[in-house]
Scaffold this motif. Structure first.
Motif, PDB file in Angstrom:
ATOM      1  N   TYR A  11     -11.587  -1.118  -6.372  1.00 51.14           N
ATOM      2  CA  TYR A  11     -10.717  -1.406  -5.224  1.00 51.14           C
ATOM      3  C   TYR A  11     -11.294  -2.595  -4.463  1.00 51.14           C
ATOM      4  O   TYR A  11     -12.352  -2.493  -3.840  1.00 51.14           O
ATOM      5  N   THR A  56      -2.170  -9.580  -1.603  1.00 55.09           N
ATOM      6  CA  THR A  56      -2.488  -9.911  -2.991  1.00 55.09           C
ATOM      7  C   THR A  56      -2.253 -11.393  -3.253  1.00 55.09           C
ATOM      8  O   THR A  56      -3.076 -12.073  -3.880  1.00 55.09           O
ATOM      9  N   MET A  98       0.569  -5.110   1.424  1.00 53.88           N
ATOM     10  CA  MET A  98      -0.575  -5.373   0.558  1.00 53.88           C
ATOM     11  C   MET A  98      -0.200  -6.317  -0.576  1.00 53.88           C
ATOM     12  O   MET A  98      -1.065  -7.027  -1.117  1.00 53.88           O
ATOM     13  N   TRP A 110       0.830  -1.204   0.000  1.00 54.95           N
ATOM     14  CA  TRP A 110       0.000   0.000   0.000  1.00 54.95           C
ATOM     15  C   TRP A 110       0.866   1.256   0.000  1.00 54.95           C
ATOM     16  O   TRP A 110       1.811   1.366   0.768  1.00 54.95           O
ATOM     17  N   GLN A 156       0.955  -1.852  -8.407  1.00 53.01           N
ATOM     18  CA  GLN A 156      -0.434  -2.157  -8.086  1.00 53.01           C
ATOM     19  C   GLN A 156      -1.334  -1.051  -8.642  1.00 53.01           C
ATOM     20  O   GLN A 156      -0.941   0.108  -8.743  1.00 53.01           O
ATOM     21  N   VAL A 165     -10.268  -0.897   1.800  1.00 49.97           N
ATOM     22  CA  VAL A 165     -10.208  -2.352   1.585  1.00 49.97           C
ATOM     23  C   VAL A 165      -9.437  -3.013   2.722  1.00 49.97           C
ATOM     24  O   VAL A 165      -9.869  -4.032   3.290  1.00 49.97           O
ATOM     25  N   LEU A 181      -7.075  -7.145  -6.709  1.00 48.57           N
ATOM     26  CA  LEU A 181      -5.662  -7.440  -6.467  1.00 48.57           C
ATOM     27  C   LEU A 181      -5.281  -8.789  -7.065  1.00 48.57           C
ATOM     28  O   LEU A 181      -4.239  -8.926  -7.721  1.00 48.57           O
ATOM     29  N   TRP A 192      -7.575   2.153  -1.180  1.00 44.70           N
ATOM     30  CA  TRP A 192      -7.037   0.894  -0.661  1.00 44.70           C
ATOM     31  C   TRP A 192      -7.107   0.829   0.858  1.00 44.70           C
ATOM     32  O   TRP A 192      -7.236  -0.256   1.434  1.00 44.70           O
ATOM     33  N   THR A 231     -10.069  -6.954  -2.941  1.00 40.82           N
ATOM     34  CA  THR A 231      -9.088  -8.035  -2.957  1.00 40.82           C
ATOM     35  C   THR A 231      -9.233  -8.877  -4.224  1.00 40.82           C
ATOM     36  O   THR A 231      -8.254  -9.451  -4.707  1.00 40.82           O
TER      37      THR A 231
END
Length: 302
Positions: free
Chosen positions: A80, A114, A110, A41, A66, A216, A85, A213, A82
């Protein structure tokens, strides 16, 4: 610590499932064993500069921004998650690796989340030989973070969520902002030039992506994904990590079906690839040596 000091990469764009373009850079020989680096992140490919420099002599190092970070644009509304990701990582693996070709995948913060999000994906399982989970956690990030200097409980959690989810701009990189960033993300003995490098990377992250993010991460629950990582996984954490304290790493090491070991770096904070680059690189090298059959290159670390 800049990417300008590295050889020019081969650049490409991976297109994710929802059409979001993901910027990818590839360093090192085309026919070398592959390593994929997934940053955390508010960071970018530049966060992995030391690992790229050390590994590219005898590995094909694949690093990507990312979505919303670095040169990967912000996603459309709703982009945004998972799931996004995992989609992005799968897209990167498909774009850079041949059918059946395997790589060691290292994820920081992050980036590690992922990997957990993608653990059950066919594209991930086809290409992942082994994983490094670096300074990360699968759930309870707000509850366990110690950025706010209070005892655990509702008040600390509420304040932590407010601090990490703030929409305010970070402002310029200066003495005050570096002191704040060091306290929150790095160990007390972090060298000034490493604090400076981290500050410039973090402050370059667009405010919208940082906030998107953060929402999330505040509700993250990837415990099921963690248990789906049925390949060899090494875990690494700094003992002074305030964002993803070592309690996460201990729990992950217990829950993983095949944990190859837990490395704790004394006095290091959350930004371990920058704070302790040699230690992080050594873990990646050990995984490539063991699971991709890569021999040590004595000149690579010279």
């Amino acid at each position: 610590m800049t990417l300008q000091s590295l050889p020019a990469p081969r650049e490409l764009t991976a297109v994710s499932a929802d059409g979001t373009p993901v910027h990818v850079e590839v360093y090192g020989p085309e026919d070398a064993p592959a390593v994929v680096l997934s940053h955390g992140w508010t960071c970018s490919i530049a966060f992995w500069t030391e690992q790229i420099r050390a590994l590219a002599a005898d590995h094909r190092v694949i690093a990507y921004d990312q979505r919303g970070h670095g040169r990967s644009p912000a996603p459309a509304p709703g982009g945004y998650s998972t799931t996004a990701l995992a989609d992005d990582l799968e897209a990167v693996l498909t774009a850079t690796l041949g059918p059946g070709e395997r790589a060691v995948i290292a994820g920081h913060s992050m980036g590690g989340m992922t990997v957990m999000a993608a653990a059950a994906r066919p594209g991930f399982r086809q290409h992942a030989a082994a994983v490094l989970l670096c300074s990360t956690g699968p759930s309870r990030l707000i509850a366990e973070a110690t950025v706010v200097p209070l005892g655990p409980g509702g008040l600390r959690s509420r304040l932590t969520k407010a601090v990490l989810g703030a929409k305010a701009p970070l402002g310029p990189v200066n003495a005050v902002s570096k002191k704040i960033l060091k306290y929150a993300t790095m160990g007390p003995a972090a060298a000034p030039e490493r604090v400076e490098a981290c500050a410039r990377i973090v402050h370059a992250c667009p405010r919208g992506a940082r906030h998107g993010w953060s929402q999330v991460l505040a509700g993250l629950d990837l415990e099921a994904g963690l248990r789906e990582l049925r390949l060899p996984v090494a875990v690494l954490v700094g003992t002074a990590d305030r964002l993803t304290p070592a309690v996460h790493s201990h729990a992950m090491a217990e829950a993983l079906p095949h944990c190859t070991g837990l490395v704790q770096l004394a006095g290091m904070g959350h930004m371990t690839p920058v704070e302790a680059p040699e230690a992080v690189t050594a873990q990646i090298r050990e995984l490539t040596l063991t699971y991709l059959g890569v021999k040590e290159n004595e000149e690579a670390g010279a």
